[in-house]
Write a protein that holds these residues in place. Structure first.
Motif, mmCIF file in Angstrom:
data_model
loop_
_atom_site.group_PDB
_atom_site.id
_atom_site.type_symbol
_atom_site.label_atom_id
_atom_site.label_comp_id
_atom_site.label_asym_id
_atom_site.label_seq_id
_atom_site.Cartn_x
_atom_site.Cartn_y
_atom_site.Cartn_z
ATOM 1 N N ASN A 1 -25.242 -24.459 -9.365
ATOM 2 C CA ASN A 1 -25.052 -25.186 -10.622
ATOM 3 C C ASN A 1 -25.010 -24.170 -11.764
ATOM 4 O O ASN A 1 -26.004 -23.485 -12.031
ATOM 5 C CB ASN A 1 -26.179 -26.191 -10.813
ATOM 6 C CG ASN A 1 -25.683 -27.452 -11.460
ATOM 7 O OD1 ASN A 1 -24.516 -27.793 -11.351
ATOM 8 N ND2 ASN A 1 -26.572 -28.167 -12.138
ATOM 9 N N THR A 2 -23.884 -24.070 -12.410
ATOM 10 C CA THR A 2 -23.634 -22.977 -13.356
ATOM 11 C C THR A 2 -23.173 -23.523 -14.697
ATOM 12 O O THR A 2 -22.402 -24.485 -14.757
ATOM 13 C CB THR A 2 -22.548 -22.038 -12.783
ATOM 14 O OG1 THR A 2 -22.967 -21.590 -11.504
ATOM 15 C CG2 THR A 2 -22.324 -20.844 -13.693
ATOM 16 N N SER B 1 -22.767 -26.175 -23.775
ATOM 17 C CA SER B 1 -23.004 -25.821 -22.376
ATOM 18 C C SER B 1 -22.495 -26.952 -21.481
ATOM 19 O O SER B 1 -22.606 -28.126 -21.830
ATOM 20 C CB SER B 1 -24.493 -25.565 -22.105
ATOM 21 O OG SER B 1 -25.241 -26.748 -22.288
ATOM 22 N N VAL B 2 -21.944 -26.565 -20.343
ATOM 23 C CA VAL B 2 -21.445 -27.534 -19.362
ATOM 24 C C VAL B 2 -21.860 -27.038 -17.984
ATOM 25 O O VAL B 2 -21.377 -25.991 -17.522
ATOM 26 C CB VAL B 2 -19.908 -27.682 -19.430
ATOM 27 C CG1 VAL B 2 -19.450 -28.704 -18.373
ATOM 28 C CG2 VAL B 2 -19.467 -28.107 -20.817
ATOM 29 N N PHE B 3 -22.751 -27.744 -17.334
ATOM 30 C CA PHE B 3 -23.205 -27.358 -15.997
ATOM 31 C C PHE B 3 -22.330 -28.026 -14.938
ATOM 32 O O PHE B 3 -22.090 -29.231 -14.989
ATOM 33 C CB PHE B 3 -24.669 -27.749 -15.786
ATOM 34 C CG PHE B 3 -25.642 -26.855 -16.488
ATOM 35 C CD1 PHE B 3 -26.099 -25.698 -15.872
ATOM 36 C CD2 PHE B 3 -26.085 -27.146 -17.775
ATOM 37 C CE1 PHE B 3 -26.993 -24.872 -16.511
ATOM 38 C CE2 PHE B 3 -26.973 -26.323 -18.427
ATOM 39 C CZ PHE B 3 -27.445 -25.181 -17.796
ATOM 40 N N MET B 4 -21.869 -27.228 -13.991
ATOM 41 C CA MET B 4 -21.053 -27.738 -12.883
ATOM 42 C C MET B 4 -21.381 -26.964 -11.614
ATOM 43 O O MET B 4 -21.698 -25.766 -11.685
ATOM 44 C CB MET B 4 -19.549 -27.588 -13.177
ATOM 45 C CG MET B 4 -18.996 -28.551 -14.193
ATOM 46 S SD MET B 4 -17.211 -28.306 -14.412
ATOM 47 C CE MET B 4 -16.596 -28.658 -12.760
ATOM 48 N N PRO B 5 -21.294 -27.610 -10.455
ATOM 49 C CA PRO B 5 -21.479 -26.879 -9.192
ATOM 50 C C PRO B 5 -20.213 -26.107 -8.828
ATOM 51 O O PRO B 5 -19.216 -26.682 -8.408
ATOM 52 C CB PRO B 5 -21.761 -28.005 -8.186
ATOM 53 C CG PRO B 5 -21.096 -29.203 -8.754
ATOM 54 C CD PRO B 5 -21.148 -29.058 -10.248
ATOM 55 N N ILE B 6 -20.234 -24.782 -9.000
ATOM 56 C CA ILE B 6 -19.071 -23.937 -8.719
ATOM 57 C C ILE B 6 -19.543 -22.639 -8.080
ATOM 58 O O ILE B 6 -20.737 -22.335 -8.041
ATOM 59 C CB ILE B 6 -18.287 -23.600 -10.020
ATOM 60 C CG1 ILE B 6 -19.201 -22.851 -10.994
ATOM 61 C CG2 ILE B 6 -17.698 -24.844 -10.648
ATOM 62 C CD1 ILE B 6 -18.476 -22.299 -12.200
ATOM 63 N N LEU C 1 -13.172 -30.378 -16.333
ATOM 64 C CA LEU C 1 -13.381 -29.322 -17.330
ATOM 65 C C LEU C 1 -12.149 -28.429 -17.318
ATOM 66 O O LEU C 1 -11.619 -28.087 -16.253
ATOM 67 C CB LEU C 1 -14.630 -28.520 -16.995
ATOM 68 C CG LEU C 1 -14.959 -27.363 -17.954
ATOM 69 C CD1 LEU C 1 -16.447 -27.323 -18.242
ATOM 70 C CD2 LEU C 1 -14.527 -26.034 -17.350
ATOM 71 N N THR C 2 -11.689 -28.038 -18.515
ATOM 72 C CA THR C 2 -10.453 -27.261 -18.644
ATOM 73 C C THR C 2 -10.741 -25.927 -19.307
ATOM 74 O O THR C 2 -11.439 -25.862 -20.333
ATOM 75 C CB THR C 2 -9.411 -28.030 -19.468
ATOM 76 O OG1 THR C 2 -9.193 -29.309 -18.867
ATOM 77 C CG2 THR C 2 -8.095 -27.267 -19.508
ATOM 78 N N ILE C 3 -10.227 -24.855 -18.708
ATOM 79 C CA ILE C 3 -10.318 -23.512 -19.288
ATOM 80 C C ILE C 3 -8.895 -23.087 -19.661
ATOM 81 O O ILE C 3 -8.001 -23.074 -18.809
ATOM 82 C CB ILE C 3 -10.923 -22.509 -18.284
ATOM 83 C CG1 ILE C 3 -12.324 -22.971 -17.863
ATOM 84 C CG2 ILE C 3 -10.978 -21.111 -18.888
ATOM 85 C CD1 ILE C 3 -12.936 -22.112 -16.772
ATOM 86 N N LEU C 4 -8.714 -22.742 -20.958
ATOM 87 C CA LEU C 4 -7.373 -22.386 -21.465
ATOM 88 C C LEU C 4 -7.379 -20.940 -21.941
ATOM 89 O O LEU C 4 -8.284 -20.519 -22.677
ATOM 90 C CB LEU C 4 -6.967 -23.307 -22.614
ATOM 91 C CG LEU C 4 -6.872 -24.811 -22.288
ATOM 92 C CD1 LEU C 4 -6.714 -25.611 -23.565
ATOM 93 C CD2 LEU C 4 -5.686 -25.066 -21.373
#
Length: 910
Positions: A473-474, A506-511, A548-551
Motif C-alpha cells: 500500500n503506497t 496523498s493517495v494510497f493504492m496497492p501497487i 488514478l491518473t499520472i500525466l
C-alpha cells in the motif's frame, strides 16, 4: 514358403475364432402389446401362448400394457409404445371406434401394426389375427337348432354390443338357426364379464320357460348358470348352456365343458403363438398376408376332456422347457468368461501372426528401397542442416540486442560499484567542497547509469515472463514527488520550467512501488530527452473515483502521428541523430502498467504538446483490503530517523573477522579497506583459496563472497561451507552482479544467509554484516537459555505462533533430541524424516527460530553439552563425542565462540 505358410495358417485361426469364440450378436427386437384387459381367462391364455412362442427367440422382448377396459388409458399406452419405437405393435382394441385413430397413427408412423381379436374401423394395419366370430355364431346356431324343439326360448347373453366380436357372433347365430322352428329370444348384455352377466341375469324372474342359454363367451355363460343354480338348481338339467372361447385354465370354458357345467363351447383360438410368429416374420423382412383367420370347432364333453389333458400336459412341458432354458443360461453364464478368454487368446494369436506378416513385408520393402531412401535421407539431412543454420541465425539476430545488453549490464555493475561507493563517500565527507556541484552531477549520472542497467535487466525479466508484482500500500503522490526530484538538477541545467501538480495531498493504492516509480522515471527521462532549453515539463497526479491518473506533459519536439502507434514497441526509437536510446524504456513502462491492470496512452502534436497518460484502476484495493502500509513519505522519514543509528553502528570497531572472497582485485581491495574500519578482514581470490583460509584461520566469523568466480564459484563455496560440520555455523553473504530472482533463490537454497546485489552502498554492506553477526550473537544467547531450560527456541518467545508452526518446531526439536549425539546426522536426513524439502525446512526454521537448521543443530548440541559439563560427571572429550562433535578440538572452538569461554573455564566457573 513363408508367404504360403501365412496364407494357410491365417484362415485356420480365423475359422477357429469365428467357430469357437464369440457368437454373432443378434439384433434385439421389442414387441409392444396393448391388451384391452388381462384379467380374463381367455386373454390370460393368449398371454401364455405368446410367452411359449417367444421363448423360441433369445433376442425378443415383449412389453405388455393392460388398458383395464379403459379406452383413454389404452390410447395413452399405445402412444407410449409408439414413442418407444417398438419394432412391432400388437393391439387388441377395447372398442373399435375410439381405438381406430391411434392404431392408424402407429401404422402411419412406420411401425408394423397387428390387430388381434377385435377389429378396428379401418384397413390401415399390417395384419389381423383372430377367429371368425360370424362362423362361430353360425355354428352355434346350427348346434342349438339341433338341440331344441320348435318355439323354444333362447336367452342370448351379449358381450359389449359396440364390439365387433359381439355383433358378428349374434349375426352368425341368427343366420345359423332353423327359421322353421320359430324360436323365441330373450337378450341380456354381459359385456364379456361374468359378474356383469350375473347381475343382468338376476333381473329375470321366470326361468322355467328358458330352454337354452347362448352366451358370447364362456365366462358369461358360467355367470348365468350361477344365477340359475341359486334360483332353482333343478332347472340346470333342463336348460342347455352354450358358450364361446373354449379357453384352457382354471374355471375356464374347457374345464366347464369337461365337468358338465356347460353343454358345449365353440373354440375361439387366442392366436397368441400365431401373433409372435407373424411379428418375427415382419421384423425379418418377410412378406405376410393381411388377414389371418383362425379355425374354430365344437367342443363337447368328450372332446373337452381330451383337450384339457393336452393343455395341461402342454403347460407342464412349457414349465420344464423354461426350467431347462434357465439351467442352460446359468451354465452359459458360468463359462462365458472362459469362452471370451479363449476368443481373446485366439484373436491375439491372429494379431501376432498378422504383425509378423506385416513386419516381413515391411522389411522386404525396406530392403528394396534402401538405396533410394538413403539418397533422400542425405538430401533431407542437408536441407535440415541448412534450416537449422538459418533458424539459429534468425534466433541469433533476434536475441543479439538482448544478450549484448545483458552482458554489458553485468560487466558494468562491478566497475560501477567502484565508482558509486567512493563517490558517495566523497560527497558525504566534503560538504563544503567547491567541487560538490560537480560531484553531485557525477552522482546523478551514475544513478542514471544504474537505472539504465536495471531497466535492461527488468526488460529481460518481462520478456521471459519472470517479472512479478511486489504489492504494498503506497502513497502514489509521494512516490511521484520522489521521482520528480531526480530530475530537478537537470531541469535547472537546461532551464526548463519543471512543475508538479496534484488534486490530492496523498493517495494510497496497492501497487508495486518500484515498478510504478520506474514508469514515472522512464516517462520523465523521455520528456527531458526531447525537450529543449527553455521548455516546459509538468508531472501531475489526478485522483478519480475509479482510477488514478499520472500525466507527463511537455512542449518538446513531439512524435509524428504515423509513429505514435509504434512508440511502445520494443527496440523502437525515433530516427533522430540528436536523440538516441535503447528503445525499451516505453515498452517496459507499458508492460509494468499492464501488470497493474492499467493502461498507458500517448497524445502528441509535434512541436506543440505531448502527453503520456498512465491510468491505474482503483479496483486493486481488493488486493490488500483495508490494510495500509508505509508510504514513500513515511519511508523517507524513517530513513532520516535511522540515519543517526546507522552512523552509530558503523562508527564502532567489532571483535569479528570477515573473510572477503572476490576475484576482482579492485573490488577485493576496496571491500578490505572499507570493512577494516569496523572488523578484521581476511581476503581470498576464489572459493578454493577461501576454504584454505577457513581451515587455517579459526577466528573467521562471516564469509562475504562474490558468486561469479573462476574455479569454485560462490554457490559451490556456500554449499561446501554449509555441508561441513566444522564450518556450517558460519553465516554467508553472497555479493554479485547477478540480480535475477531465480539466482537469488538458488543462493538461499544453498544455505546463504543473505544476498546483496551490485552496485552496492558500502555502508549498507557494513550494516548488513554487523547487524547479522550481532543478531546471531543475541539469538545464540537466548537459544542457549531456552535449550538449557528444556524449551524450544523461537525468535520471539512472547509472541503467539500458529499451532501448526508450534507442532512443526516440536517435531523438529524432538528429532534433534533423538539424534543430536550422532556424528553423521545431517539436515537432509532430518528433512526427509519430517517429510519436507530442504528449502522448506530452512525457511521454516529460520523464520521461527532465527537460525538456519545447521546452526540450530550446532547450538542445540552446545546447549546439551553445557548441561552435561555442569553435571561434572564426564570429561570434556566424552561430552564432545556424546553430543555429536567430530573432535574435542572443534567442540572447544565452537563452545568458546558461543559461551565466550573454553569448556574447562565453564566447568571451573560452575
Amino acid at each position: 514358403m513363408q508367404i504360403k505358410f501365412i496364407h494357410i495358417i491365417l484362415p485356420v485361426f480365423a475359422a477357429a475364432v469365428f467357430s469357437a469364440c464369440t457368437q454373432k450378436a443378434e439384433k434385439e427386437y421389442v414387441i409392444g402389446f396393448s391388451q384391452c384387459m388381462t384379467d380374463d381367462v381367455w386373454r390370460q391364455a393368449m398371454e401364455i401362448e405368446m410367452n411359449i412362442e417367444a421363448s423360441n427367440y433369445d433376442n425378443l422382448t415383449i412389453l405388455l400394457r393392460d388398458a383395464k377396459e379403459n379406452n383413454q388409458l389404452q390410447i395413452e399406452q399405445i402412444r407410449e409404445l409408439i414413442n418407444k419405437k417398438v419394432d412391432v405393435l400388437v393391439i387388441s382394441p377395447n372398442e373399435s371406434a375410439p381405438i381406430t385413430p391411434v392404431a392408424v397413427e402407429a401404422y402411419r408412423a412406420g411401425i408394423p401394426t397387428i390387430i388381434v381379436d377385435r377389429k378396428i374401423d379401418s384397413d390401415q394395419y399390417t395384419a389381423y389375427v383372430g377367429g371368425n366370430s360370424y362362423e362361430i355364431g353360425k355354428m352355434a346356431g346350427r348346434y342349438a337348432s339341433a338341440l331344441l324343439p320348435p318355439r323354444a326360448v333362447i336367452l342370448e347373453v351379449w358381450g359389449t354390443k359396440s364390439t365387433s366380436p359381439a355383433q358378428e357372433r349374434h349375426a352368425g347365430f341368427i343366420d345359423g338357426l332353423d327359421k322353421s322352428k320359430n324360436f323365441q329370444f330373450i337378450t341380456l348384455e354381459g359385456k364379456w364379464r361374468r359378474e356383469i352377466a350375473k347381475v343382468a341375469a338376476q333381473n329375470l324372474t321366470d326361468w322355467h320357460n328358458v330352454n337354452l342359454v347362448y352366451a358370447h363367451n364362456d365366462v358369461m355363460a358360467l355367470g348365468v348358470r350361477d344365477v340359475i343354480a341359486r334360483t332353482d338348481s333343478a332347472l340346470l338339467s333342463k336348460i342347455r348352456m352354450l358358450g364361446v372361447d373354449g379357453a384352457f385354465g382354471k374355471d375356464a370354458g374347457l374345464e366347464a365343458v369337461a365337468d358338465g357345467r356347460l353343454t358345449a363351447s365353440f373354440l375361439y383360438p387366442t392366436g397368441g403363438d400365431r401373433v409372435i410368429k407373424l411379428a418375427m416374420d415382419i421384423v425379418q423382412g418377410q412378406r405376410v398376408d393381411k388377414e389371418h383367420i383362425l379355425n374354430t370347432a365344437l367342443i363337447d364333453r368328450s372332446t373337452a376332456r381330451t383337450l384339457l389333458m393336452q393343455s395341461n400336459q402342454l403347460i407342464s412341458y412349457q414349465k420344464r422347457i423354461e426350467q431347462q432354458r434357465q439351467n442352460m443360461n446359468n451354465i452359459l453364464n458360468r463359462f462365458s468368461i472362459l469362452r471370451h478368454s479363449l476368443g481373446i487368446i485366439l484373436l491375439l494369436l491372429v494379431v501376432v501372426f498378422l504383425f509378423l506378416a506385416y513386419i516381413f513385408f515391411i522389411n522386404r520393402k525396406i530392403r528394396k528401397r534402401n538405396a533410394q531412401l538413403a539418397t533422400k535421407n542425405r538430401e533431407t539431412e542437408k536441407q535440415k542442416e541448412q534450416l537449422v543454420v538459418l533458424n539459429e541465425q534468425i534466433k541469433e539476430v533476434t536475441d543479439q540486442k538482448v544478450r549484448f545488453f545483458m552482458n554489458v549490464s553485468h560487466e558494468v555493475r562491478t566497475p560501477l560499484t567502484l565508482i558509486v561507493s567512493p563517490l558517495e563517500k566523497w560527497i558525504k565527507s566534503t560538504p563544503e567542497s567547491p567541487l560538490r556541484t560537480d560531484l553531485l552531477r557525477m552522482k546523478n549520472n551514475t544513478d542514471r547509469l544504474t537505472r539504465v542497467i536495471n531497466q535492461l535487466l527488468d526488460f529481460r525479466k518481462v520478456e521471459s515472463n519472470k517479472s512479478v508484482l511486489k504489492i504494498e500500500n503506497t502513497d502514489v503522490v509521494a512516490l511521484a514527488k520522489t521521482a520528480k526530484t531526480l530530475f530537478d538538477d537537470l531541469a535547472e541545467t537546461k532551464k526548463i520550467t519543471y512543475t508538479f501538480e496534484t488534486n490530492s495531498p496523498s493517495v494510497f493504492m496497492p501497487i508495486d512501488a518500484d515498478k510504478i516509480e520506474k514508469v514515472c522515471v522512464n516517462l520523465l527521462s523521455n520528456a527531458f530527452k526531447f525537450t529543449g532549453e527553455g521548455g516546459k515539463i509538468t508531472l501531475s497526479v489526478e485522483d478519480g473515483t475509479e482510477a488514478l491518473t499520472i500525466l507527463i506533459t511537455d512542449n518538446g519536439v513531439g512524435i509524428k502521428k504515423e509513429n505514435q502507434p509504434l512508440v511502445f514497441d520494443r527496440f523502437y526509437s525515433e530516427n533522430d541523430r540528436n536523440h538516441t536510446g535503447t528503445g525499451i524504456g516505453l515498452h517496459l513502462s507499458q508492460e509494468f502498467v499492464k501488470m497493474h491492470g492499467g493502461s498507458i496512452t500517448l497524445e502528441s502534436v509535434p512541436g506543440v504538446l505531448t502527453t503520456f497518460c498512465v491510468t491505474l484502476p482503483k479496483a486493486q484495493d481488493e488486493i490488500l483490503g483495508d490494510a495500509h502500509g508505509e508510504s514513500y513519505a513515511q519511508v523517507a522519514q524513517l530513513a532520516a530517523v535511522d540515519a543517526g543509528i546507522s552512523a552509530e553502528i558503523i562508527a564502532k570497531k567489532y571483535d569479528y573477522t570477515v573473510l572477503v572472497v572476490e576475484d576482482d582485485p579492485e573490488i577485493r581491495a576496496y571491500l578490505s579497506e572499507e570493512l577494516s574500519q569496523n572488523v578484521a578482514v581476511v581476503t581470498a581470490c576464489n572459493g578454493a583459496q577461501a576454504l584454505r583460509e577457513l581451515e587455517q584461520n579459526a577466528d573467521i566469523t562471516l564469509v562475504l563472497s562474490d558468486v561469479l568466480m573462476p574455479g569454485m564459484d560462490g554457490f559451490e563455496l556456500c554449499r561446501t561451507i554449509k555441508s561441513s560440520p566444522e564450518l556450517s555455523h558460519l553465516p554467508v553473504i553472497l555479493l554479485t552482479a547477478l540480480s535475477e530472482t531465480g539466482q537469488r533463490i538458488h543462493g538461499i537454497a544453498e544455505g546463504a544467509d543473505d544476498y546483496i546485489p551490485k552496485p552496492f552502498h558500502i555502508d549498507y554492506v557494513k550494516i548488513k554484516i554487523i547487524r547479522l553477526l550481532e543478531e546471531r550473537k543475541q539469538l545464540r544467547k537466548r537459544f542457549m537459555q531456552s535449550v538449557q531450560a528444556g524449551g524450544i527456541a523461537i525468535v520471539n518467545p512472547d509472541a503467539k505462533i500458529a499451532s501448526a508452526d508450534k507442532i512443526f518446531m516440536e517435531k523438529f526439536a524432538s528429532l534433534l533430541a533423538a539424534s543430536f549425539n550422532e556424528a553423521d546426522i545431517s539436515i537432509e536426513k532430518i528433512s526427509e524424516a519430517m517429510g519436507v524439502s530442504r528449502v522448506h525446512l530452512y525457511r521454516k526454521v529460520k523464520e521461527l527460530s532465527g537460525f538456519s537448521p545447521v546452526d540450530y543443530l550446532r547450538n542445540f548440541r552446545l546447549g546439551k553439552a553445557a548441561n552435561l559439563l555442569a553435571e561434572r560427571r564426564h570429561s570434556i572429550s566424552e561430552v564432545a563425542y556424546q553430543t555429536g562433535f567430530s573432535s574435542p578440538a572443534y567442540f572447544s572452538k565452537c563452545f568458546k565462540e558461543v559461551f565466550g569461554m573454553t569448556p574447562t573455564e565453564f566447568v571451573d566457573k560452575n
